[in-house]
Structure formats: structure tokens, C-alpha cells
Design a protein around this motif. Structure first.
Motif, PDB file in Angstrom:
ATOM      1  N   TYR A   1      19.109 -38.798  66.903  1.00  0.00           N
ATOM      2  CA  TYR A   1      17.690 -38.084  66.353  1.00  0.00           C
ATOM      3  C   TYR A   1      16.651 -38.188  67.489  1.00  0.00           C
ATOM      4  O   TYR A   1      15.735 -37.442  66.919  1.00  0.00           O
ATOM      5  CB  TYR A   1      17.369 -38.929  64.929  1.00  0.00           C
ATOM      6  CG  TYR A   1      18.076 -38.420  63.598  1.00  0.00           C
ATOM      7  CD1 TYR A   1      18.111 -37.101  63.271  1.00  0.00           C
ATOM      8  CD2 TYR A   1      18.858 -39.292  63.033  1.00  0.00           C
ATOM      9  CE1 TYR A   1      18.791 -36.693  62.195  1.00  0.00           C
ATOM     10  CE2 TYR A   1      19.756 -38.823  61.810  1.00  0.00           C
ATOM     11  CZ  TYR A   1      19.751 -37.618  61.568  1.00  0.00           C
ATOM     12  OH  TYR A   1      20.350 -37.210  60.251  1.00  0.00           O
TER      13      TYR A   1
ATOM     14  N   SER B   1      10.970 -28.361  56.355  1.00  0.00           N
ATOM     15  CA  SER B   1      11.502 -27.151  57.006  1.00  0.00           C
ATOM     16  C   SER B   1      11.072 -26.096  56.223  1.00  0.00           C
ATOM     17  O   SER B   1      11.151 -24.820  56.703  1.00  0.00           O
ATOM     18  CB  SER B   1      12.748 -27.145  57.167  1.00  0.00           C
ATOM     19  OG  SER B   1      13.576 -28.223  57.924  1.00  0.00           O
TER      20      SER B   1
ATOM     21  N   LEU C   1      22.473 -28.882  64.466  1.00  0.00           N
ATOM     22  CA  LEU C   1      21.380 -28.597  65.347  1.00  0.00           C
ATOM     23  C   LEU C   1      20.321 -27.728  64.613  1.00  0.00           C
ATOM     24  O   LEU C   1      20.582 -27.258  63.483  1.00  0.00           O
ATOM     25  CB  LEU C   1      21.912 -27.764  66.697  1.00  0.00           C
ATOM     26  CG  LEU C   1      23.058 -28.250  67.429  1.00  0.00           C
ATOM     27  CD1 LEU C   1      23.376 -27.267  68.666  1.00  0.00           C
ATOM     28  CD2 LEU C   1      22.273 -29.456  67.992  1.00  0.00           C
ATOM     29  N   LYS C   2      19.144 -27.946  65.051  1.00  0.00           N
ATOM     30  CA  LYS C   2      18.040 -27.043  64.571  1.00  0.00           C
ATOM     31  C   LYS C   2      18.133 -25.762  64.465  1.00  0.00           C
ATOM     32  O   LYS C   2      19.210 -25.077  65.401  1.00  0.00           O
ATOM     33  CB  LYS C   2      16.737 -27.373  65.292  1.00  0.00           C
ATOM     34  CG  LYS C   2      16.288 -28.895  64.652  1.00  0.00           C
ATOM     35  CD  LYS C   2      14.903 -29.412  65.294  1.00  0.00           C
ATOM     36  CE  LYS C   2      14.671 -30.697  64.990  1.00  0.00           C
ATOM     37  NZ  LYS C   2      13.236 -31.038  65.638  1.00  0.00           N
ATOM     38  N   GLU C   3      17.675 -24.800  63.796  1.00  0.00           N
ATOM     39  CA  GLU C   3      17.948 -23.305  63.725  1.00  0.00           C
ATOM     40  C   GLU C   3      17.724 -22.589  65.054  1.00  0.00           C
ATOM     41  O   GLU C   3      16.858 -22.877  65.587  1.00  0.00           O
ATOM     42  CB  GLU C   3      17.215 -22.734  62.595  1.00  0.00           C
ATOM     43  CG  GLU C   3      17.562 -21.251  62.355  1.00  0.00           C
ATOM     44  CD  GLU C   3      16.844 -20.773  61.044  1.00  0.00           C
ATOM     45  OE1 GLU C   3      16.848 -19.603  60.808  1.00  0.00           O
ATOM     46  OE2 GLU C   3      16.030 -21.633  60.317  1.00  0.00           O
TER      47      GLU C   3
ATOM     48  N   ALA D   1      19.129 -31.894  64.194  1.00  0.00           N
ATOM     49  CA  ALA D   1      18.379 -31.815  62.713  1.00  0.00           C
ATOM     50  C   ALA D   1      19.064 -32.704  61.893  1.00  0.00           C
ATOM     51  O   ALA D   1      18.298 -33.564  61.222  1.00  0.00           O
ATOM     52  CB  ALA D   1      18.627 -30.374  62.108  1.00  0.00           C
ATOM     53  N   GLU D   2      20.423 -32.945  61.910  1.00  0.00           N
ATOM     54  CA  GLU D   2      21.088 -33.944  61.160  1.00  0.00           C
ATOM     55  C   GLU D   2      22.508 -34.561  61.982  1.00  0.00           C
ATOM     56  O   GLU D   2      22.849 -33.820  62.849  1.00  0.00           O
ATOM     57  CB  GLU D   2      21.496 -33.430  59.967  1.00  0.00           C
ATOM     58  CG  GLU D   2      20.363 -33.493  58.673  1.00  0.00           C
ATOM     59  CD  GLU D   2      21.088 -33.170  57.328  1.00  0.00           C
ATOM     60  OE1 GLU D   2      20.875 -33.902  56.537  1.00  0.00           O
ATOM     61  OE2 GLU D   2      22.174 -32.153  57.295  1.00  0.00           O
TER      62      GLU D   2
ATOM     63  N   THR E   1      17.569 -36.191  53.113  1.00  0.00           N
ATOM     64  CA  THR E   1      17.988 -34.672  53.115  1.00  0.00           C
ATOM     65  C   THR E   1      16.902 -33.831  52.573  1.00  0.00           C
ATOM     66  O   THR E   1      16.387 -32.851  52.925  1.00  0.00           O
ATOM     67  CB  THR E   1      19.175 -34.443  52.577  1.00  0.00           C
ATOM     68  OG1 THR E   1      20.286 -35.269  53.166  1.00  0.00           O
ATOM     69  CG2 THR E   1      19.522 -33.019  52.703  1.00  0.00           C
TER      70      THR E   1
ATOM     71  N   GLU F   1      26.374 -27.597  58.477  1.00  0.00           N
ATOM     72  CA  GLU F   1      25.838 -28.587  57.452  1.00  0.00           C
ATOM     73  C   GLU F   1      26.811 -29.753  57.575  1.00  0.00           C
ATOM     74  O   GLU F   1      27.967 -29.642  57.737  1.00  0.00           O
ATOM     75  CB  GLU F   1      25.663 -27.936  56.356  1.00  0.00           C
ATOM     76  CG  GLU F   1      26.856 -27.385  55.502  1.00  0.00           C
ATOM     77  CD  GLU F   1      26.504 -26.673  54.312  1.00  0.00           C
ATOM     78  OE1 GLU F   1      25.269 -26.631  53.854  1.00  0.00           O
ATOM     79  OE2 GLU F   1      27.435 -26.472  53.517  1.00  0.00           O
TER      80      GLU F   1
ATOM     81  N   GLN G   1      13.705 -33.397  54.456  1.00  0.00           N
ATOM     82  CA  GLN G   1      13.930 -32.601  55.799  1.00  0.00           C
ATOM     83  C   GLN G   1      13.693 -31.041  55.023  1.00  0.00           C
ATOM     84  O   GLN G   1      13.086 -30.425  55.634  1.00  0.00           O
ATOM     85  CB  GLN G   1      15.186 -32.925  56.298  1.00  0.00           C
ATOM     86  CG  GLN G   1      15.330 -32.093  57.627  1.00  0.00           C
ATOM     87  CD  GLN G   1      16.766 -32.428  58.330  1.00  0.00           C
ATOM     88  OE1 GLN G   1      17.741 -32.828  57.777  1.00  0.00           O
ATOM     89  NE2 GLN G   1      16.631 -32.879  59.655  1.00  0.00           N
TER      90      GLN G   1
ATOM     91  N   VAL H   1      11.811 -36.773  60.967  1.00  0.00           N
ATOM     92  CA  VAL H   1      11.308 -36.353  59.693  1.00  0.00           C
ATOM     93  C   VAL H   1       9.964 -37.204  59.384  1.00  0.00           C
ATOM     94  O   VAL H   1       9.157 -36.691  58.708  1.00  0.00           O
ATOM     95  CB  VAL H   1      12.332 -36.653  58.767  1.00  0.00           C
ATOM     96  CG1 VAL H   1      12.048 -36.423  57.246  1.00  0.00           C
ATOM     97  CG2 VAL H   1      13.601 -35.921  58.894  1.00  0.00           C
TER      98      VAL H   1
END
Length: 494
Positions: free
Chosen positions: A410, A246, A438-440, A416-417, A239, A471, A242, A272
Motif C-alpha cells: 500500500y 474515490s 491498481l488505481k484507475e 489501490a487494493e 473497502t 477487483e 476507499q 485511505v
């Protein structure tokens, strides 16, 4: 055999001015660090602390952890570190369990600490309390050196008692097999109440290297320290790696001083690792547990790049085996519970004889620690962690290992996670529940993700249910709390 538990005294004599600890903007030399440890021991002696007493800490990362750590072999007390992120009720249970002679707190913890012990003192008081003389304590290899609480998600955490033999052997073989150098330095950002002291802090100081104590993990500050202080090693949980990758400053960050990075706590996702590889940083996957404190395997950087999912081979003074549900050793490429044996295994759980007995097994003339982790071993002796034994679930009669499914998730460029857990199902017994971040700015439909996985996994491994979240819940060391996800989103039937 006798080993020197008070080895910091020697290093302070060898190179007193060499930088040891970076704390609040200044480097502290080995000579000053040892002087602070002696002053802390005198302060504790003035409080009546003696051999065998527990001294508790409730604090974010702080220099005081190291002062107590190195004062312990001078006086014979046992540092006992509390997770400051626990609830007051949980902390009260731990204090009643460990019964510390004294409690010290760090920034932001005074109110909670004083509820636990009205006589609780700030860590800074270690350098100012009225001091008393003390007779030199001669620490034996089996004397308790540290109590670290397991990161259990149910019930009261158990205190793993780590003897001096564990600290010394772990430091020596980590320095040897990881190729550490007196010129190495890194940022201590993972919690010092957990395994940070054992994982890399002690081995580096044992060699004469430097550690930088970050009170609270901040990606921007971390990146700045890596560049300004020329960190040579990175040690974080996935985490945190990552979060660094980011950060807006990551793209321009200079990692030229970094020899390699190692991920602990959980497998690091391939995207990552690739982000750091693009910056020229070599990546290793670590594995360890509090009860075997804490570095259990090693792999050379070149081999780690070819086998990124492997944690490597057992440390020189550690034995490993894989055992099936019937207690028989697994040969070849099968999957089994990982058992470990050697001088880095804990003495047991403090005041928990029944729990201690359950985690140990006597076989083949050795005492084995049952780790509860499932692993595989390839023909070259490399080990691969495939999950916790309690995390594996059976869907339609087939074993499903969540880590395998998570690795496939992944691979999707928008994930994203993620975390996969087994949940009850009326038809299949259990099925997979995929919790995904998900990714932003990304958007992804459940059917799209399911179709993506079907091209990579057998049908029974593909999760039947998906939850998209902002999250994932995590423990203090950064591990995803899968039990909480299963309870929250699993329901009676998936």
C-alpha cells in the motif's frame, strides 16, 4: 444481578420525541421506535412465536431489523439474521440449521424467502399482522438475545449465540471508551445481518443518539447524508472508506461535523487514512469478532494517530492474552494467537457443541475465546493484529505475516487494493502470492513492484508471484476472500 434488557422503554419515556432512526427520508423518535417494537412483538405473538423461538430475517438493511431487535426482550424470541448474499443452497442449509419459527424478508428477497418458507412475510408486515397479547418476558443476562452467523468461507456458517449480557456490556463500555455522546449520529451502511447492530448502532441508541439506516451502501448518498444530517461519526470497513474517498464528491465534501472515523473488519490502508486526514477527519482502527460481539479494543484519537496500526488496549471488561502454538502465554513483543475473556464473549455456537468446545479454553480460572487471530503487544500494552493464524505461511523456514507485506504494498502510490496469500512452492515450501488492484488508469510491471518491495522488506517476505486484477473478491461485510484468491491463482505450485 439483573440488568434491564428492555432499556428502549425507558428511553422512550425519557425523550419520546428525540430523533432515534432516520429511515427513508424521515426521522423516527424514540417513542415511535418503541411503539413499533411493541407492535412487532404483538404481531409475532399472533403467529405463536414465544420464548426461545428463532425469528429469521433475509433482507438488506431495513428498519425491521431494529423493530425485531427491540421486540425480542418483550417476547423472548431470538432474532436470527441471514446473509441475503448467500446462494439459495447455502440459505437452505442455514434455515435447516436454525429452524426459525418465522421468516421475514426485505426488498428484492421475496422469491428466495418464499422458497425457504412458503409462509415468509415482508418486514413491513410486523406492523400490520393480527396482534395477540403477550405476557411480559423477563430477560436474564444469559438468555439468548441474538444469533449472528460467522463469516466463514468454508462449510456452513456457525450461529454465534449472543446473550443479553453481551449486548448490554458491549453497549456500555463502547459508549464509555469511545467517548460517545447523545448528540452523536452516524450512517448504518455495513450489513445489519452481520455486526452493524452491535458495533455502533446499539451503543448510540443506548445513549440516546441517532442512527441513519442506509438500505444499500451508495458512496454519493452516504456523503450527502453525512453533510445534510451532520453525522458526527463514520463507521465503515476499509473497502467502503476507499469507495467514499474515490467518489467525485469527496474532494468538496464537508466533514466538519465528523468527530472521528473508525475502520472495522480489516486493517485500513495508510493511503485511505491519509485521504481522510487531509479532510481533517481523525481515524481509529477497530477490532472485534462476532463471537466477542463486537468491540474489543479502544484507543484515544490522539494516540491512534501516533500508532495508526494499533487497535488499542482491551475494553475495561475484557481480558486479553497472547498464546503460542504450545499453549503458553507469550511475554514481551512476541507474536501469538489472541485469546479473549469477559462478559462480551458469546455463549457458544447454536446446536454445535463440538465447535463450541474447540473455540474455548479454560486457563487460570477463566474461560478464554480462541480468536484465531495473530497479534503483537508493545511495551505500553497496545495490541496490533498481524493476521489470521491460518493466513500466516512459512517460506524457507521463516514466518511471513501477510498484513506486513500488504502494508508495504500500500506504500506504492499506484496500488489501490491488495491481498497477499501463501501458496505452495516446490523449493521454498510456500511463497507469497500478491493480488493487486491498481488505481484507475495506472500501469505497473511485476518487476517494478517487486523491486519496490525489496527496498522495504526482507527478501523472504517479498512475494514471488503477482496477479493484477480489476477487483478483489469480498464477503458481504467487505472482507477480502483470501481463500478464494489462493484457490483461483495459487495453483499446485507458484
Amino acid at each position: 444481578m439483573e440488568l434491564n434488557a428492555n432499556w428502549l422503554e425507558r428511553l422512550a419515556a425519557y425523550h419520546p420525541q428525540r430523533p432515534a432512526v432516520y429511515w427513508r427520508g424521515e426521522w423516527i423518535g424514540y417513542g415511535e421506535l418503541y411503539a413499533r417494537a411493541r407492535r412487532a412483538a404483538g404481531s409475532l405473538a399472533g403467529l405463536g412465536v414465544g420464548p426461545g423461538d428463532r425469528v429469521a430475517v433475509l433482507s438488506p438493511n431495513h428498519l425491521g431489523y431494529l423493530e425485531l431487535y427491540f421486540a425480542a426482550p418483550l417476547l423472548g424470541f431470538v432474532p436470527t439474521f441471514l446473509n441475503h448474499r448467500l446462494s439459495p443452497a447455502e440459505l437452505q442449509g442455514l434455515v435447516e440449521y436454525a429452524r426459525p419459527k418465522a421468516l421475514f424478508f426485505g426488498p428484492g428477497q421475496e422469491e428466495t424467502a418464499r422458497r425457504l418458507d412458503p409462509q415468509a412475510r415482508p418486514l413491513e408486515a410486523l406492523q400490520s399482522l393480527p396482534a395477540a397479547g403477550f405476557a411480559p418476558f423477563r430477560a436474564g443476562l444469559e438468555d439468548p438475545a441474538l444469533i449472528l452467523f460467522t463469516g466463514g468461507t468454508t462449510g456452513l456458517p456457525k450461529g454465534a449465540v449472543l446473550p443479553y449480557r453481551q449486548l448490554l456490556v458491549n453497549a456500555a463500555q463502547t459508549a464509555m471508551t469511545w467517548g460517545l455522546s447523545p448528540h452523536d449520529r452516524y450512517v448504518v451502511a455495513t450489513p445489519m445481518f452481520h455486526a452493524a447492530l452491535n458495533a455502533l448502532c446499539t451503543p448510540l441508541l443506548y445513549l440516546g443518539g441517532g442512527v441513519m439506516v442506509q438500505e444499500k451502501f451508495d458512496p454519493g448518498e452516504h456523503l450527502a447524508w453525512v453533510q445534510q444530517q451532520r453525522a458526527t461519526l463514520l463507521f465503515l470497513v476499509p473497502t467502503m472508506f476507499q469507495m467514499l474517498a474515490s467518489h467525485p464528491h469527496f474532494a468538496a465534501a464537508d466533514f466538519s461535523s465528523v468527530r472521528w472515523a473508525i475502520s472495522g473488519g480489516a486493517p485500513c490502508p495508510a493511503p485511505v487514512r491519509q485521504a481522510y486526514a487531509a479532510k481533517g477527519v481523525r481515524f481509529r482502527q477497530g477490532y472485534g469478532l462476532t463471537e466477542c460481539g463486537v468491540n474489543c479494543f479502544a484507543l484515544e484519537p490522539e494516540e491512534a494517530e501516533r500508532f495508526p496500526d494499533s487497535v488499542g488496549r482491551p475494553m475495561p471488561h475484557l481480558w486479553a492474552r497472547l498464546v503460542d502454538a504450545g499453549g503458553q502465554e507469550v511475554e514481551g513483543a512476541g507474536t501469538g494467537e489472541l485469546w479473549l475473556s469477559g462478559p462480551t464473549v458469546m455463549k457458544g455456537y447454536y446446536a454445535r457443541p463440538a465447535d463450541t468446545a474447540r473455540c474455548f479454553a479454560e486457563q487460570g480460572g477463566r474461560t478464554w475465546l480462541r480468536t484465531g487471530d495473530l497479534a503483537q503487544r508493545d511495551a505500553a500494552g497496545r495490541y496490533y493484529i498481524v493476521g489470521r493464524s491460518k493466513e500466516m505461511f512459512i517460506s524457507g523456514g521463516e514466518n511471513v505475516y501477510p498484513i506486513e507485506v500488504e502494508r508495504a504494498l500500500y506504500d506504492h502510490p499506484l496500488v489501490a487494493e491488495c491481498a497477499v496469500v501463501g501458496v505452495p512452492d516446490a523449493q521454498w515450501g510456500e511463497v507469497g502470492l500478491a493480488c493487486v488492484v491498481l488505481k484507475e488508469g495506472a500501469s505497473l510491471l511485476e518487476d517494478e513492484l517487486r523491486a519496490f518491495l525489496r527496498g522495504r522488506l526482507a527478501a523472504y517476505k517479498v512475494p514471488k508471484r503477482y496477479v493484477f486484477l480489476p477487483e478483489l473478491p469480498k464477503s458481504a461485510p467487505g472482507k477480502i476472500l483470501k481463500g478464494e484468491l489462493a484457490e483461483r491463482y495459487g495453483g499446485a505450485h507458484a
